[in-house]
Design a protein around this motif. Structure first.
Motif, short mmCIF file in Angstrom:
data_model
loop_
_atom_site.label_atom_id
_atom_site.label_comp_id
_atom_site.label_asym_id
_atom_site.label_seq_id
_atom_site.Cartn_x
_atom_site.Cartn_y
_atom_site.Cartn_z
N TRP A 13 -9.98 -33.61 0.61
CA TRP A 13 -9.21 -32.37 0.65
C TRP A 13 -8.64 -32.14 2.05
N GLN A 14 -9.48 -32.33 3.05
CA GLN A 14 -9.06 -32.04 4.42
C GLN A 14 -7.90 -32.94 4.85
N ASP A 15 -7.97 -34.21 4.45
CA ASP A 15 -6.92 -35.15 4.82
C ASP A 15 -5.58 -34.74 4.21
N LEU A 16 -5.60 -34.19 2.99
CA LEU A 16 -4.37 -33.78 2.31
C LEU A 16 -3.84 -32.45 2.83
N LEU A 17 -4.73 -31.57 3.25
CA LEU A 17 -4.33 -30.22 3.68
C LEU A 17 -3.96 -30.14 5.15
N ALA A 18 -4.57 -30.99 5.97
CA ALA A 18 -4.40 -30.87 7.42
C ALA A 18 -2.93 -30.96 7.82
N ASN A 19 -2.53 -30.01 8.66
CA ASN A 19 -1.20 -29.97 9.28
C ASN A 19 -0.08 -29.54 8.34
N LEU A 20 -0.42 -29.09 7.13
CA LEU A 20 0.62 -28.47 6.31
C LEU A 20 0.98 -27.12 6.93
N PHE A 21 2.25 -26.75 6.81
CA PHE A 21 2.71 -25.48 7.38
C PHE A 21 2.39 -24.37 6.38
N THR B 6 1.52 -35.10 12.11
CA THR B 6 1.76 -35.90 10.91
C THR B 6 1.13 -35.21 9.71
N GLN B 7 1.71 -35.46 8.55
CA GLN B 7 1.23 -34.85 7.32
C GLN B 7 0.99 -35.93 6.28
N ARG B 8 -0.17 -35.86 5.63
CA ARG B 8 -0.47 -36.82 4.57
C ARG B 8 0.47 -36.60 3.39
N LEU C 35 1.91 -26.57 -3.19
CA LEU C 35 3.07 -26.73 -2.32
C LEU C 35 4.38 -26.54 -3.08
N LEU C 36 4.50 -27.21 -4.23
CA LEU C 36 5.76 -27.15 -4.96
C LEU C 36 6.02 -25.77 -5.56
N GLY C 37 4.95 -25.01 -5.78
CA GLY C 37 5.13 -23.67 -6.30
C GLY C 37 5.02 -22.59 -5.24
N SER C 38 4.73 -23.00 -3.98
CA SER C 38 4.45 -22.03 -2.91
C SER C 38 3.49 -20.97 -3.42
N HIS D 84 -10.85 -38.77 -7.64
CA HIS D 84 -10.99 -37.54 -6.87
C HIS D 84 -9.76 -37.31 -5.99
N GLU D 85 -9.27 -38.37 -5.36
CA GLU D 85 -8.09 -38.25 -4.51
C GLU D 85 -6.88 -37.84 -5.33
N ARG D 86 -6.72 -38.42 -6.52
CA ARG D 86 -5.58 -38.06 -7.38
C ARG D 86 -5.66 -36.60 -7.79
N GLU D 87 -6.87 -36.14 -8.14
CA GLU D 87 -7.03 -34.75 -8.56
C GLU D 87 -6.75 -33.78 -7.42
N CYS D 88 -7.26 -34.11 -6.23
CA CYS D 88 -7.01 -33.27 -5.06
C CYS D 88 -5.52 -33.24 -4.73
N ARG D 89 -4.89 -34.40 -4.75
CA ARG D 89 -3.46 -34.49 -4.45
C ARG D 89 -2.65 -33.66 -5.44
N HIS D 90 -3.01 -33.75 -6.73
CA HIS D 90 -2.29 -32.98 -7.74
C HIS D 90 -2.40 -31.48 -7.46
N SER D 91 -3.59 -31.02 -7.08
CA SER D 91 -3.79 -29.60 -6.81
C SER D 91 -2.96 -29.16 -5.60
N VAL D 92 -3.03 -29.92 -4.51
CA VAL D 92 -2.31 -29.53 -3.30
C VAL D 92 -0.81 -29.59 -3.54
#
Length: 304
Positions: free
Chosen positions: A107-115, A177-179, A87-90, A75-83
């Motif tokens: 999801w929240q851990d990966l998304l939190a504090n992204l600009f 900080t950003q994950r 990000l890489l495609g804006s 689940h973490e790998r899938e969420c990370r891939h999506s985020v």
């Protein structure tokens, strides 16, 4: 109550708070739990052990928790891939989508504090929360908590963030900080002028690797695919799929290899002129080449 105070109380911190471990009864008085995705054990006296005893690791409860840990890792790998793809495609992400996934701690851990920026343009900020109605809560560059009036937001690639150095400094001041590495990601801007018919960057073509597998292994460890002698980085920019390709050789794995040019190709494998390469694809391609190039064999002349 002021708007800022109301928003602050509704927003989450950088990462979900650390939860108490949920201990489950195991054999012979032992208890088992997952600490993240790691199976841990305590004895009948409640003392946590350094490792899980063999007889406990083979129990039905241990197998159940191990299966759960494997699910959480997937689940973490899938969420990370999506985020990362957003990000890489804006890519514009619907606020409703963020509202749907935000309650999930992964999801929240990966998304939190992204600009993030409103997709239609305007001032953005650091993502701190999403309410049930899909409103995006941010801390803006005035250190104020506010809601973005946007039905879609962009997880901005750092090369597209104006005054990036100032934003980075602001994040340091607020101890943000950003994950996922967004602000700390290396960025490279296209130089000017560029020959109108140029299709390759040759700056990294003098890299020599003692064995071809060293170059392949380095590229793969850095997260890049290797196909047909190239280290490959795929970017979706402006709805268009682009690949950056850095030649690292296709000879026998134990032969010495010399790197070649960095090129970009479109979805039909056609070379793209450098003048037509977008800012994200350019930055990511140069970043890939520099990271792989850094693992080359250093000769005596270079080391002096």
């Amino acid at each position: 109550m002021s708007q800022g105070l109301a928003i602050t109380s509704a927003m989450s911190t950088t990462s979900p708070p650390t939860a108490e471990l949920n201990w489950a009864e195991g054999p012979d008085g032992y208890s088992l739990a997952l600490d993240g995705t790691t199976l841990v054990c305590r004895n009948a006296k409640g003392r946590r052990l350094k490792s899980v005893p063999k007889k406990v690791r083979g129990s039905a409860e241990a197998e159940r928790l191990t299966s759960l840990a494997q699910f959480l890792e997937r689940h973490e790998r899938e969420c990370r891939h999506s985020v990362e793809s957003w990000l890489l495609g804006s890519l514009p992400v619907p606020a409703a989508t963020l509202a749907q996934v935000w309650p999930d701690p992964t999801w929240q851990d990966l998304l939190a504090n992204l600009f993030v920026l409103p997709a239609q343009g305007g001032e953005g900020g650091f993502l701190r929360g999403v309410d049930d109605n899909g409103r995006i809560g941010v801390v803006d560059l005035d250190a104020e908590s506010t809601w973005l009036e946007a039905d879609r937001v962009v997880l901005a690639h750092p090369v597209l963030i104006e005054d990036l150095d100032d934003v980075r400094e602001f994040a340091l001041e607020l101890d943000i900080t950003q994950r996922l590495p967004q602000l700390t990601r290396e960025v490279h801007h296209k130089p000017s002028p560029i020959a109108p018919d140029a299709t390759a960057v040759t700056d990294y073509g003098d890299a020599v690797f003692a064995e071809q597998r060293h170059a392949v292994g380095r590229a793969q460890r850095l997260g890049f695919a290797v196909r047909g002698g190239y280290a490959v980085c795929r970017v979706l920019e402006g709805g268009r799929s682009v690949q950056a390709r850095y030649w690292i050789g296709a000879d026998s794995p134990d032969y010495q290899t010399e790197a070649g040019s960095l090129i970009w190709v479109d979805a039909d494998e056609r070379p793209i002129r450098l003048t037509d390469v977008g800012p994200i694809a350019w930055s990511e391609g140069i970043r890939m080449a520099e990271l792989v190039y850094a693992g080359r064999t250093i000769n005596e002349q270079e080391s002096q």
